[in-house]
Design a protein around this motif. Structure first.
Motif, PDB file in Angstrom:
ATOM      1  N   LEU A 141       1.129  -0.985  -0.047  1.00 21.03           N
ATOM      2  CA  LEU A 141      -0.073   0.089   0.102  1.00 21.03           C
ATOM      3  C   LEU A 141       1.174   1.355   0.705  1.00 21.03           C
ATOM      4  CD1 LEU A 141      -2.882  -1.354   2.624  1.00 21.03           C
ATOM      5  CD2 LEU A 141      -2.716  -0.759  -0.005  1.00 21.03           C
ATOM      6  N   THR A 142       2.159   1.316   0.045  1.00 20.76           N
ATOM      7  CA  THR A 142       2.780   2.183  -0.365  1.00 20.76           C
ATOM      8  C   THR A 142       3.553   2.989  -2.074  1.00 20.76           C
ATOM      9  OG1 THR A 142       3.975   1.149   2.576  1.00 20.76           O
ATOM     10  CG2 THR A 142       5.132   3.245   0.174  1.00 20.76           C
ATOM     11  N   ALA A 143       3.553   3.681  -2.205  1.00 26.76           N
ATOM     12  CA  ALA A 143       3.319   4.089  -3.798  1.00 26.76           C
ATOM     13  C   ALA A 143       4.828   3.875  -3.600  1.00 26.76           C
ATOM     14  CB  ALA A 143       3.430   5.630  -4.169  1.00 26.76           C
ATOM     15  N   HIS A 144       5.005   3.545  -5.108  1.00 30.11           N
ATOM     16  CA  HIS A 144       6.955   3.905  -5.947  1.00 30.11           C
ATOM     17  C   HIS A 144       7.146   5.578  -5.928  1.00 30.11           C
ATOM     18  CE1 HIS A 144       6.769  -0.591  -6.543  1.00 30.11           C
ATOM     19  NE2 HIS A 144       5.850  -0.339  -7.177  1.00 30.11           N
ATOM     20  N   HIS A 145       6.148   6.523  -6.505  1.00 32.14           N
ATOM     21  CA  HIS A 145       6.937   7.718  -5.919  1.00 32.14           C
ATOM     22  C   HIS A 145       5.959   8.357  -5.409  1.00 32.14           C
ATOM     23  CE1 HIS A 145       8.945   6.143  -9.935  1.00 32.14           C
ATOM     24  NE2 HIS A 145       8.121   5.471  -9.935  1.00 32.14           N
ATOM     25  N   PRO A 146       5.608   8.247  -4.121  1.00 28.25           N
ATOM     26  CA  PRO A 146       4.847   8.968  -3.299  1.00 28.25           C
ATOM     27  C   PRO A 146       4.880  10.689  -3.737  1.00 28.25           C
ATOM     28  CG  PRO A 146       6.976   8.248  -2.221  1.00 28.25           C
ATOM     29  CD  PRO A 146       7.200   7.407  -3.362  1.00 28.25           C
ATOM     30  N   ASP A 147       4.142  10.969  -2.965  1.00 22.45           N
ATOM     31  CA  ASP A 147       3.351  12.607  -2.589  1.00 22.45           C
ATOM     32  C   ASP A 147       2.522  12.916  -1.578  1.00 22.45           C
ATOM     33  OD1 ASP A 147       0.856  11.789  -4.126  1.00 22.45           O
ATOM     34  OD2 ASP A 147       1.723  12.098  -6.153  1.00 22.45           O
TER      35      ASP A 147
END
Length: 329
Positions: A141-147
């Motif tokens: 549930l963690t993005a590869h490209h978080p923002d």
């Protein structure tokens, strides 16, 4: 919209410039629609302002502040951890994340809302698992490209009583890209529905809902006996538009309400309450979802077998097996 991605993504901000068509509006009104994924309603906009999450040209705003063309409006996400979901929330969910993607498909069980202000909904469960789940759950549930999208965000909704696949974004870029595909009716969705009465062949319904266009196509898979209704028909339903309760309402308007329906039941002339097949909920499930390629990445598709309550009916189980064999051939 411009995204700033510092070293610690949890402090990322989102900024937008005020266009001329919003000049002179109160920030409470101008803010609505600027950050639709993060602040989807006027109520959420007002709360963000009151909590000090909105700044105009670097200065925290109040709800009475009026904006001018060119003003920079900044949203700072809340850093607080999510509250645990309410009692009865599932501890585990079935999902699939395509390779390299910043979205995933999550199976929403019937009885669980997709999102909302309360704590018993899919969005709340996913936020909790992303924050305090097992290492595997947190990683999934963690993005590869978080923002600035702090927690997983469902991009569309299913009714509380409907089970099925929901597409969930892990960052704003993905939410915006796939959200635009939904708005442009480029997403392919397939449902299974068991409806009262006997239908054959295929058909469509284009009756407008709340003054808006609505389009639902269906193909009859098989018909058979069912207590209370006498006869029921298994349909594969393909909605083009996504109006509230669209499939349920169109089926009811055609005189074939979905089995288990309590909100849009079959009309009767006697004035008595129509009989209803009870105890198994609504026989409607979103079993297939196809996302086209876009800024979010490659196309992706997910499908699932019909829920157990469908397969407990012998003729429905047989019809589904034959339908799958036909598709495979």
């Amino acid at each position: 919209m411009d995204l700033e991605l510092p070293k610690h993504p949890e402090f990322a901000r989102v900024a937008a410039k005020i266009a001329s068509d919003r000049h002179g509006q109160r920030i409470q009104d101008a803010l609505h629609g600027l950050f639709p994924t993060l602040l989807p309603s006027r109520k959420s906009c007002k709360k963000a302002i009151e909590r000090g999450r909105i700044a105009i040209n670097g200065v925290p705003s109040t709800t009475a502040r009026r904006v001018q063309t060119g003003d920079e409006v900044v949203y700072l996400p809340d850093n607080a951890p999510p509250r645990p979901p309410g009692p009865g929330a599932p501890q585990h969910l079935k999902w699939h994340r395509p390779d390299g993607a910043d979205h995933l498909f999550v199976w929403k069980p019937a009885g669980l809302a997709t999102s909302g202000s309360g704590r018993l909904n899919l969005a709340a469960v996913l936020a909790h698992l992303a924050h305090a789940g097992t290492p595997d759950q947190v990683a999934a549930l963690t993005a590869h490209h978080p923002d600035a999208l702090r927690w997983p965000q469902p991009i569309h909704r299913l009714d509380r009583v409907t089970s099925g696949w929901v597409c969930v974004a892990l960052n704003l870029r993905t939410a915006s890209s796939i959200g635009a595909a939904f708005a442009a009716q480029r997403i392919r969705k397939s449902y299974l529905a068991l409806v009262a009465g006997d239908l054959d062949g295929q058909g469509e319904c284009r009756l407008p809902l709340e003054g808006q266009t609505a389009h639902t196509s269906w193909n009859a898979i098989a018909s058979g006996p069912l207590p209370v209704h006498g006869t029921a028909t298994l349909l594969r339903v393909l909605p083009t538009t996504g109006r509230t309760h669209q499939i349920r309402r169109h089926c009811a308007l055609l005189g074939h309400p979905i089995v288990g329906e309590d909100r849009y039941p079959e009309r009767v002339d006697t004035g008595e309450e129509p009989l209803r097949y009870k105890g198994n909920g609504l026989f409607l499930s979103a079993v297939e979802l196809h996302i086209p390629a876009g800024e979010h990445g490659a196309s992706s598709r997910i499908s699932a077998d019909a829920p157990k309550k469908f397969r407990r009916i012998a003729w429905v189980k047989n019809a589904l097996s034959q339908d799958q064999a036909t598709d495979a051939s």
